[in-house]
Write a protein that holds these residues in place. Structure first.
Motif, PDB file in Angstrom:
ATOM      1  N   MET A 203       0.853  -1.188   0.000  1.00 56.15           N
ATOM      2  CA  MET A 203       0.000   0.000   0.000  1.00 56.15           C
ATOM      3  C   MET A 203       0.888   1.237   0.000  1.00 56.15           C
ATOM      4  SD  MET A 203      -3.093   1.260   2.554  1.00 56.15           S
ATOM      5  CE  MET A 203      -4.307   0.167   1.804  1.00 56.15           C
ATOM      6  N   LEU A 204       0.637   2.114  -0.963  1.00 56.50           N
ATOM      7  CA  LEU A 204       1.297   3.413  -1.015  1.00 56.50           C
ATOM      8  C   LEU A 204       0.430   4.410  -0.258  1.00 56.50           C
ATOM      9  CD1 LEU A 204       2.274   3.467  -4.801  1.00 56.50           C
ATOM     10  CD2 LEU A 204       3.748   2.859  -2.867  1.00 56.50           C
ATOM     11  N   VAL A 205       0.975   5.013   0.767  1.00 55.81           N
ATOM     12  CA  VAL A 205       0.256   5.987   1.597  1.00 55.81           C
ATOM     13  C   VAL A 205       0.738   7.363   1.174  1.00 55.81           C
ATOM     14  CG1 VAL A 205      -0.237   6.733   3.953  1.00 55.81           C
ATOM     15  CG2 VAL A 205       0.118   4.294   3.466  1.00 55.81           C
ATOM     16  N   LEU A 206      -0.146   8.127   0.533  1.00 50.32           N
ATOM     17  CA  LEU A 206       0.288   9.340  -0.164  1.00 50.32           C
ATOM     18  C   LEU A 206      -0.499  10.568   0.291  1.00 50.32           C
ATOM     19  CD1 LEU A 206       0.308   7.757  -3.753  1.00 50.32           C
ATOM     20  CD2 LEU A 206       2.229   7.899  -2.151  1.00 50.32           C
ATOM     21  N   GLY A 207       0.164  11.475   0.973  1.00 49.86           N
ATOM     22  CA  GLY A 207      -0.425  12.769   1.285  1.00 49.86           C
ATOM     23  C   GLY A 207      -1.627  12.734   2.198  1.00 49.86           C
ATOM     24  N   THR A 208      -1.652  11.806   3.143  1.00 46.70           N
ATOM     25  CA  THR A 208      -2.761  11.768   4.091  1.00 46.70           C
ATOM     26  C   THR A 208      -2.236  11.960   5.504  1.00 46.70           C
ATOM     27  OG1 THR A 208      -4.580  10.444   4.994  1.00 46.70           O
ATOM     28  CG2 THR A 208      -2.662   9.231   4.195  1.00 46.70           C
ATOM     29  N   SER A 209      -3.015  12.650   6.322  1.00 47.16           N
ATOM     30  CA  SER A 209      -2.616  12.891   7.707  1.00 47.16           C
ATOM     31  C   SER A 209      -2.788  11.648   8.566  1.00 47.16           C
ATOM     32  CB  SER A 209      -3.443  14.035   8.303  1.00 47.16           C
ATOM     33  OG  SER A 209      -4.829  13.691   8.309  1.00 47.16           O
ATOM     34  N   GLY A 210      -3.653  10.733   8.108  1.00 42.53           N
ATOM     35  CA  GLY A 210      -3.861   9.498   8.850  1.00 42.53           C
ATOM     36  C   GLY A 210      -4.685   9.659  10.107  1.00 42.53           C
ATOM     37  N   VAL A 211      -5.494  10.707  10.179  1.00 41.16           N
ATOM     38  CA  VAL A 211      -6.298  10.932  11.379  1.00 41.16           C
ATOM     39  C   VAL A 211      -7.805  10.838  11.114  1.00 41.16           C
ATOM     40  CG1 VAL A 211      -4.517  12.347  12.463  1.00 41.16           C
ATOM     41  CG2 VAL A 211      -6.294  13.453  11.092  1.00 41.16           C
ATOM     42  N   VAL A 212      -8.185  10.694   9.844  1.00 44.12           N
ATOM     43  CA  VAL A 212      -9.604  10.637   9.502  1.00 44.12           C
ATOM     44  C   VAL A 212     -10.003   9.181   9.255  1.00 44.12           C
ATOM     45  CG1 VAL A 212     -11.403  11.384   7.899  1.00 44.12           C
ATOM     46  CG2 VAL A 212      -9.547  12.950   8.503  1.00 44.12           C
ATOM     47  N   TYR A 213     -10.937   8.713  10.059  1.00 44.77           N
ATOM     48  CA  TYR A 213     -11.388   7.321   9.949  1.00 44.77           C
ATOM     49  C   TYR A 213     -12.725   7.272   9.213  1.00 44.77           C
ATOM     50  CZ  TYR A 213      -7.694   5.737  13.030  1.00 44.77           C
ATOM     51  OH  TYR A 213      -6.460   5.431  13.552  1.00 44.77           O
ATOM     52  N   PRO A 214     -13.007   6.139   8.538  1.00 49.98           N
ATOM     53  CA  PRO A 214     -12.302   4.850   8.578  1.00 49.98           C
ATOM     54  C   PRO A 214     -11.129   4.727   7.617  1.00 49.98           C
ATOM     55  CG  PRO A 214     -14.306   4.601   7.328  1.00 49.98           C
ATOM     56  CD  PRO A 214     -14.333   6.015   7.849  1.00 49.98           C
ATOM     57  N   ALA A 215     -10.857   5.740   6.779  1.00 49.12           N
ATOM     58  CA  ALA A 215      -9.753   5.617   5.817  1.00 49.12           C
ATOM     59  C   ALA A 215      -8.434   5.321   6.519  1.00 49.12           C
ATOM     60  CB  ALA A 215      -9.646   6.888   4.980  1.00 49.12           C
ATOM     61  N   ALA A 216      -8.225   5.927   7.694  1.00 52.85           N
ATOM     62  CA  ALA A 216      -6.957   5.752   8.404  1.00 52.85           C
ATOM     63  C   ALA A 216      -6.760   4.335   8.915  1.00 52.85           C
ATOM     64  CB  ALA A 216      -6.874   6.748   9.555  1.00 52.85           C
ATOM     65  N   SER A 217      -7.818   3.532   8.920  1.00 54.42           N
ATOM     66  CA  SER A 217      -7.696   2.147   9.376  1.00 54.42           C
ATOM     67  C   SER A 217      -7.198   1.215   8.276  1.00 54.42           C
ATOM     68  CB  SER A 217      -9.044   1.627   9.896  1.00 54.42           C
ATOM     69  OG  SER A 217      -9.981   1.501   8.830  1.00 54.42           O
ATOM     70  N   LEU A 218      -7.237   1.660   7.018  1.00 55.25           N
ATOM     71  CA  LEU A 218      -6.922   0.773   5.898  1.00 55.25           C
ATOM     72  C   LEU A 218      -5.463   0.314   5.875  1.00 55.25           C
ATOM     73  CD1 LEU A 218      -9.035   2.532   3.116  1.00 55.25           C
ATOM     74  CD2 LEU A 218      -9.619   0.475   4.422  1.00 55.25           C
ATOM     75  N   PRO A 219      -4.473   1.193   6.144  1.00 59.83           N
ATOM     76  CA  PRO A 219      -3.097   0.687   6.199  1.00 59.83           C
ATOM     77  C   PRO A 219      -2.910  -0.404   7.244  1.00 59.83           C
ATOM     78  CG  PRO A 219      -3.090   3.065   5.969  1.00 59.83           C
ATOM     79  CD  PRO A 219      -4.505   2.671   6.248  1.00 59.83           C
ATOM     80  N   GLY A 220      -3.589  -0.279   8.382  1.00 61.25           N
ATOM     81  CA  GLY A 220      -3.497  -1.316   9.413  1.00 61.25           C
ATOM     82  C   GLY A 220      -4.067  -2.637   8.936  1.00 61.25           C
ATOM     83  N   ILE A 221      -5.154  -2.580   8.164  1.00 59.60           N
ATOM     84  CA  ILE A 221      -5.728  -3.800   7.597  1.00 59.60           C
ATOM     85  C   ILE A 221      -4.733  -4.446   6.634  1.00 59.60           C
ATOM     86  CG2 ILE A 221      -7.533  -4.684   6.066  1.00 59.60           C
ATOM     87  CD1 ILE A 221      -9.401  -2.557   7.237  1.00 59.60           C
ATOM     88  N   ALA A 222      -4.145  -3.609   5.763  1.00 55.73           N
ATOM     89  CA  ALA A 222      -3.158  -4.118   4.811  1.00 55.73           C
ATOM     90  C   ALA A 222      -1.966  -4.744   5.541  1.00 55.73           C
ATOM     91  CB  ALA A 222      -2.701  -2.995   3.886  1.00 55.73           C
ATOM     92  N   LYS A 223      -1.479  -4.054   6.556  1.00 51.65           N
ATOM     93  CA  LYS A 223      -0.322  -4.534   7.319  1.00 51.65           C
ATOM     94  C   LYS A 223      -0.630  -5.859   7.998  1.00 51.65           C
ATOM     95  CE  LYS A 223       3.821  -3.318   9.062  1.00 51.65           C
ATOM     96  NZ  LYS A 223       4.989  -2.959   8.259  1.00 51.65           N
TER      97      LYS A 223
END
Length: 272
Positions: A203-223
């Motif tokens: 997963m490429l994480v590009l230009g996001t603050s990572g504080v808005v959910y549920p989008a911010a949960s997606l990298p954790g799912i991928a990981k």
């Protein structure tokens, strides 16, 4: 400045993956000139009271400033065009690496650039949804701005009723609304986004603050499913600690370099 060694390392990671998903946030749109809520001088800065509810909440709380706020927002969208970061994602798709873009942006820039599988969690500013039958339709860009300029020119104070009266009527006879997610509303394409997050190997994480959910949960799912995470951001985000590699800078400057290095790898390996 990210070193050539890190660029090449990132390209080698990409070359070893076959199901890449990109998660993009406001930062990639900011590189096209669209101001983010959190920018200095942005909405949260100028209107701290009520700004946590987004642009609609601000206009509701400050109806006398609504014409200026809305016109400023629309002018930013109208002037924006896909930047090199958007085009690099198209290159990755055409090269067979990128399977999907998951975006929190509503500006349609990924589609304008040419990506074919775009999941827009917060909707699309150019799309209207019927309140009766649920049918969705994209409005042509020039007509969209013409519609809103007509509304703004007559607007004294903001009201949903007045704004809605300028929107197109569905063929079924129903009224329509913008198919963009307001604060507090359910996001869109969540099931598709979670499926892609669970299936990707990078997963490429590009230009996001990572504080808005549920989008911010997606990298954790991928990981959790074994995927690698590579982040490109001007500064560390709330997701950086989860990432296998962090590249400090703008997506539009760094991702094209990774794509160029990837093409060189493919040539050496006989893939082009």
């Amino acid at each position: 400045m990210v070193s050539q060694e890190i660029i090449e390392k990132s390209a080698r990671i990409v070359s070893g993956c076959r199901h890449i998903v990109a998660l993009t946030g406001a930062g990639i749109s900011a590189e096209s000139g669209i101001s983010t809520y959190r920018d200095s001088g942005g909405l949260w800065d100028r209107y701290p009271e009520g700004s946590s509810g987004g642009i609609v909440a601000v206009m509701t709380r400050h109806p006398e400033d609504a014409p200026q706020i809305l016109m400023g927002f629309l002018n930013g969208i109208r002037a924006a065009r896909p930047n090199p970061g958007h085009h690099a994602l198209v290159d990755l798709e055409r090269m067979g690496y990128l399977r999907a873009v998951i975006t929190q942006n509503i500006d349609n820039l990924h589609r304008e650039a040419g990506n074919s599988r775009v999941f827009e969690m917060h909707g699309n500013i150019y799309r209207f949804r019927c309140l009766e039958c649920g049918k969705k339709k994209i409005m042509e860009r020039d007509k969209f701005f013409e519609t809103f300029e007509k509304f703004i020119s007559k607007m004294k104070r903001f009201s949903f009723e007045e704004m809605g009266s300028h929107f197109p009527t569905c063929p079924c006879g129903g009224n329509t609304r913008l198919d963009a997610v307001a604060f507090g509303e359910p996001v869109q394409d969540l099931n598709e986004a979670m499926t892609e997050a669970g299936a990707c190997d990078l997963m490429l994480v590009l230009g996001t603050s990572g504080v808005v959910y549920p989008a911010a949960s997606l990298p954790g799912i991928a990981k959790s499913r074994g995927a690698l995470l590579v982040e490109i951001n001007p500064r560390e985000s709330a997701l950086s600690d989860q990432c296998d590699l962090f590249l400090e800078g703008n997506t539009g400057e760094i991702l094209p370099l990774i794509v160029l290095s990837l093409k060189e790898i493919m040539v050496k390996e006989g893939g082009v």
